[in-house]
Design a protein around this motif. Sequence first.
Motif, PDB file in Angstrom:
ATOM      1  N   SER A   1      31.534  53.627  -1.474  1.00 61.03           N
ATOM      2  CA  SER A   1      31.239  54.306  -0.206  1.00 61.03           C
ATOM      3  C   SER A   1      30.432  53.252   0.439  1.00 61.03           C
ATOM      4  O   SER A   1      30.281  53.427   1.692  1.00 61.03           O
ATOM      5  CB  SER A   1      30.610  55.707  -0.495  1.00 61.03           C
ATOM      6  OG  SER A   1      29.355  55.380  -1.452  1.00 61.03           O
ATOM      7  N   THR A   2      29.406  52.707   0.072  1.00 61.48           N
ATOM      8  CA  THR A   2      28.554  51.816   0.719  1.00 61.48           C
ATOM      9  C   THR A   2      29.328  50.657   1.250  1.00 61.48           C
ATOM     10  O   THR A   2      28.848  50.242   2.458  1.00 61.48           O
ATOM     11  CB  THR A   2      27.557  51.142  -0.042  1.00 61.48           C
ATOM     12  OG1 THR A   2      26.611  52.256  -0.823  1.00 61.48           O
ATOM     13  CG2 THR A   2      26.439  50.277   0.687  1.00 61.48           C
ATOM     14  N   LYS A   3      30.282  50.194   0.610  1.00 58.10           N
ATOM     15  CA  LYS A   3      31.067  48.858   1.338  1.00 58.10           C
ATOM     16  C   LYS A   3      32.135  49.677   2.241  1.00 58.10           C
ATOM     17  O   LYS A   3      32.011  48.845   3.147  1.00 58.10           O
ATOM     18  CB  LYS A   3      31.909  48.389   0.109  1.00 58.10           C
ATOM     19  CG  LYS A   3      32.643  47.074   0.428  1.00 58.10           C
ATOM     20  CD  LYS A   3      33.381  46.502  -0.686  1.00 58.10           C
ATOM     21  CE  LYS A   3      34.165  45.147   0.081  1.00 58.10           C
ATOM     22  NZ  LYS A   3      34.400  44.230  -0.784  1.00 58.10           N
ATOM     23  N   ASP A   4      32.529  50.721   2.116  1.00 54.96           N
ATOM     24  CA  ASP A   4      33.465  51.276   2.990  1.00 54.96           C
ATOM     25  C   ASP A   4      32.756  51.583   4.356  1.00 54.96           C
ATOM     26  O   ASP A   4      33.085  51.307   5.426  1.00 54.96           O
ATOM     27  CB  ASP A   4      34.235  52.709   2.562  1.00 54.96           C
ATOM     28  CG  ASP A   4      35.294  52.381   1.545  1.00 54.96           C
ATOM     29  OD1 ASP A   4      35.658  51.140   1.221  1.00 54.96           O
ATOM     30  OD2 ASP A   4      35.418  53.242   0.906  1.00 54.96           O
ATOM     31  N   SER A   5      31.339  52.149   4.206  1.00 47.49           N
ATOM     32  CA  SER A   5      30.691  52.366   5.229  1.00 47.49           C
ATOM     33  C   SER A   5      30.142  50.969   5.841  1.00 47.49           C
ATOM     34  O   SER A   5      30.135  51.118   7.329  1.00 47.49           O
ATOM     35  CB  SER A   5      29.360  52.973   4.955  1.00 47.49           C
ATOM     36  OG  SER A   5      28.608  53.261   5.996  1.00 47.49           O
ATOM     37  N   ALA A   6      29.981  50.076   5.411  1.00 46.97           N
ATOM     38  CA  ALA A   6      29.635  48.682   6.155  1.00 46.97           C
ATOM     39  C   ALA A   6      30.881  48.139   6.673  1.00 46.97           C
ATOM     40  O   ALA A   6      30.767  47.616   7.991  1.00 46.97           O
ATOM     41  CB  ALA A   6      29.069  47.650   4.990  1.00 46.97           C
TER      42      ALA A   6
ATOM     43  N   SER B   1      33.472  49.915   7.912  1.00 47.31           N
ATOM     44  CA  SER B   1      33.473  50.966   9.075  1.00 47.31           C
ATOM     45  C   SER B   1      32.545  50.652  10.168  1.00 47.31           C
ATOM     46  O   SER B   1      33.031  50.507  11.477  1.00 47.31           O
ATOM     47  CB  SER B   1      33.472  52.360   8.938  1.00 47.31           C
ATOM     48  OG  SER B   1      34.408  52.792   7.840  1.00 47.31           O
ATOM     49  N   LYS B   2      31.442  50.395   9.894  1.00 44.49           N
ATOM     50  CA  LYS B   2      30.379  50.050  10.935  1.00 44.49           C
ATOM     51  C   LYS B   2      30.668  48.609  11.644  1.00 44.49           C
ATOM     52  O   LYS B   2      30.689  48.569  12.916  1.00 44.49           O
ATOM     53  CB  LYS B   2      28.959  49.868  10.197  1.00 44.49           C
ATOM     54  CG  LYS B   2      27.867  49.466  11.179  1.00 44.49           C
ATOM     55  CD  LYS B   2      27.693  50.579  12.115  1.00 44.49           C
ATOM     56  CE  LYS B   2      26.429  50.488  12.884  1.00 44.49           C
ATOM     57  NZ  LYS B   2      26.349  51.298  14.266  1.00 44.49           N
TER      58      LYS B   2
ATOM     59  N   SER C   1      32.991  59.545  12.603  1.00 50.25           N
ATOM     60  CA  SER C   1      32.845  59.395  11.204  1.00 50.25           C
ATOM     61  C   SER C   1      31.296  58.562  10.954  1.00 50.25           C
ATOM     62  O   SER C   1      30.606  58.765   9.849  1.00 50.25           O
ATOM     63  CB  SER C   1      33.704  58.597  10.463  1.00 50.25           C
ATOM     64  OG  SER C   1      33.850  57.094  10.885  1.00 50.25           O
ATOM     65  N   LEU C   2      30.879  57.754  11.772  1.00 53.51           N
ATOM     66  CA  LEU C   2      29.860  57.017  11.815  1.00 53.51           C
ATOM     67  C   LEU C   2      28.365  57.994  12.627  1.00 53.51           C
ATOM     68  O   LEU C   2      27.341  57.378  12.325  1.00 53.51           O
ATOM     69  CB  LEU C   2      29.675  55.660  12.468  1.00 53.51           C
ATOM     70  CG  LEU C   2      30.271  54.607  11.857  1.00 53.51           C
ATOM     71  CD1 LEU C   2      30.921  53.455  12.716  1.00 53.51           C
ATOM     72  CD2 LEU C   2      30.047  54.165  10.210  1.00 53.51           C
TER      73      LEU C   2
END
Length: 97
Positions: free
Chosen positions: A5-10, A12-13, A48-49
């Motif tokens: 989830s952290t990697k996906d969030s990074a 996405s950002k 989503s962000l």
Amino acid sequence: MYDKSTKDSAISKRTFELYQEGLNTNLILTNGLLNEWNYKNITVLGCSLGEFEWTEYFLETYKDKLPEKRKENSYNYNMAHSIFPSNDTVKPSITCY
């Protein structure tokens, strides 16, 4: 330990930042127009962000950059997505048959 989830969030950002850069430099436009799929992708990423104010600004600002044939449908669909983001905590108040 790998935290997906952290990697996906990074990712996405960073993708969101690249879209913003493309908008700021007009590189994402083709003949002055924004593809409706990019319009949708930017909206989904922004929501989503949690970038709701920016996403609303984007939807209004770039509506006129959409291809004429798809402008109203794309705008309405994406505006609805930004108002009613899909998640499990939001339940519809009506039942469709």
